[in-house]
Design an enzyme around this catalytic site. Structure first.
Site, short mmCIF file in Angstrom:
data_model
loop_
_atom_site.label_atom_id
_atom_site.label_comp_id
_atom_site.label_asym_id
_atom_site.label_seq_id
_atom_site.Cartn_x
_atom_site.Cartn_y
_atom_site.Cartn_z
N ASP A 96 -7.34 -20.42 54.02
CA ASP A 96 -7.89 -19.89 52.76
C ASP A 96 -7.28 -20.56 51.53
O ASP A 96 -6.17 -20.21 51.13
CB ASP A 96 -7.64 -18.38 52.72
CG ASP A 96 -8.30 -17.72 51.52
OD1 ASP A 96 -9.23 -18.31 50.95
OD2 ASP A 96 -7.89 -16.61 51.16
N ASP A 302 -12.86 -22.59 47.30
CA ASP A 302 -12.34 -21.57 48.20
C ASP A 302 -12.88 -21.79 49.61
O ASP A 302 -14.06 -21.58 49.86
CB ASP A 302 -12.72 -20.18 47.69
CG ASP A 302 -12.05 -19.08 48.48
OD1 ASP A 302 -11.31 -19.40 49.44
OD2 ASP A 302 -12.27 -17.91 48.17
#
Ligand SMILES: *[C@@H]1O[C@H](CO)[C@@H](O)[C@H](O)[C@H]1NC(C)=O
Ligand SMILES: *[C@@H]1O[C@H](CO)[C@@H](O)[C@H](O)[C@H]1NC(C)=O
Ligand SMILES: *[C@@H]1O[C@H](CO)[C@@H](O)[C@H](O)[C@H]1NC(C)=O
Length: 421
Positions: A96, A302
């Site tokens: 992430d 992201d």
């Protein structure tokens, strides 16, 4: 705190001080860098492969349609294996770039969500140690509080998922694709009380953001340079093929077709902010802001959010143009699909090329990046509108080698067939 913080499912709400860790021990591959695989949760290499695919939890709230969300929430993530402790235990956490903390569930559980693989037991590891309250590491995670002089943390994501536990030091071991073993000590969250929309295929998160407790910041320039790059496979690729992530020396993105855009430094260090000026649909330019005003760092990358999220007004103008250039009628009669722009077609949709105009870098997206199939025979535009800031999600990042260089503060894209990496 920017408003974008408020709507990001894989994004830290608490803010973190911005120093770097010291005292890292590491050994590395010969050029200094290392490369590991990122796998899908439904990969044969995943420990969950033979488990029932329950699709519980972690619904991506940008997809109003639950069916679509469940499949995408489950298959839309990339997992990074880190072996922690002595003897090592394999943890598969979501890779992430939109958050910082590296954490996994730990026993004893004050509150753990259901997890298919065994939960990490710090008592069984000879290299585990708690951080004390006065430790530098505890000060870096500014939600760090004290409990009997042990550093405890609370780390929350904007979707209201939360992990609470002890900030601890552990030995992390990874095997580089070159065959060499990389071993380092990192600060990680041993989560004893974790709740929210996690699913039983998730053992935690490997935070790769720019803030001080992230995996990336902790390794700093230990592997030769402060940079990393990843090549993510498109959604729907054979799950037995893996994506790649490289750290340090050897991760630079150079060669034909590389374009670069500045990373924008803001007070909030976690996200990798870039500036999006507009997107062309075929030959038609759609500006990010209809008045031509673009603020620096209006988007961040992201890997933990599948779709791309843009402000509603921009999305609306974009979707109108996309519709104009597809010679089919959108689906209007499927309540599962909500307000998404979807089409019925047997094979991948023959949609327009989208050119993403970042400051100084044009990135071409093909239908494989911009139309995702949530169910058989249906393809939906993989961008969404929101009332917050912008997220450049992992669908759009696929089939590019993307380099994050914290020394030059540049983000680079090179079109790459990531299956051939
Ligand atoms: C990284 O690469 C540079 C240039 O090739 C080299 O000088 C340096 O020693 C390398 N770093 C490590 C840790 O091997
Ligand atoms: C999977 O689900 C089926 C039916 O619900 C059940 O019979 C089976 O035991 C489950 N298998 C595992 C590994 O949990
Ligand atoms: C676990 O955290 C939740 C909120 O996140 C809290 O309500 C609960 O009391 C905590 N449980 C324990 C045993 O600490």
């Amino acid at each position: 705190m920017t408003s974008s913080v408020m709507f990001h499912p894989c994004f830290l709400v608490a803010s973190i001080l911005s120093n770097y860790f010291i005292g890292l021990l590491a050994t590395a591959a010969s050029n200094g860098g290392f490369t590991v695989e990122l796998i899908r949760p439904d990969s044969p290499k995943s420990p969950f492969y033979n488990a029932n695919k329950t699709f519980t939890g972690r619904l991506n709230k940008y997809y109003p349609n639950a069916l679509q969300s469940r499949v995408i929430a489950y298959k839309g993530q990339h997992l990074m294996k880190v072996s922690i402790g002595t003897p090592p235990v394999d943890i598969y956490g979501i890779a992430d770039t939109g958050s910082d903390l590296v954490w996994t569930q730990c026993v004893p559980c004050d509150g753990c969500y259901n997890q298919i693989s065994p939960i990490f037991d710090p008592l069984k590891s000879s290299t585990y140690s708690d951080f004390y309250c006065e430790s530098e590491q505890c000060l870096l995670i500014n939600t760090g509080t004290c409990s009997q002089n042990i550093c405890t943390y609370t780390y929350a994501y904007a979707d209201s998922s939360i992990t609470k536990g002890v900030l601890a030091q552990e030995k992390v071991t990874m095997t580089s694709n070159s065959g060499q073993t990389v071993s380092l000590d990192i600060a990680f969250g041993c989560g004893h009380n974790n709740s929210g929309i996690f699913n039983d295929h998730e053992m935690g998160i490997v935070g790769l953001g720019g803030g001080s407790v992230s995996f990336v910041s902790q390794i700093g320039s230990t592997f030769g340079s402060k940079r990393f790059s990843h090549c993510l496979l498109p959604f729907g690729t054979d799950p037995s093929i893996a994506s790649k992530i490289s750290f340090g020396n050897g991760s630079e993105v150079v060669g034909d077709g590389v374009v670069s855009t500045p990373l924008v430094s803001k007070e909030y260090k976690t996200p990798y902010f870039v500036t999006l000026e507009g997107i062309s649909v075929g030959d038609t330019y759609v500006p990010f802001n209809s008045l031509g005003m673009v603020s620096k760092g209006n988007m961040f990358l992201d890997s933990g959010t599948p779709p791309t999220i843009v402000p509603q007004d921009f999305y609306d103008r974009l979707a109108v143009e996309v519709q104009k250039q597809i010679a089919m009628n959108p689906i209007r009669d499927d309540p599962d699909l909500g307000t998404q722009l979807c089409y019925r077609t047997k094979s991948n949709l023959d949609g327009p090329i989208l050119t993403v105009h970042f400051e100084g870098a044009n990135v071409q997206l093909k239908p494989i990046h911009t139309f995702i199939s949530p169910k058989d025979g249906v393809y939906c535009f993989a961008m969404q509108g929101s009332n917050g800031g912008g997220i450049y999600g992992n669908f759009a990042q696929a089939n590019f080698l993307i380099g994050f260089d914290m020394e030059t503060m540049m983000l680079s894209f090179m079109p790459t067939d990531c299956t051939k990496q």
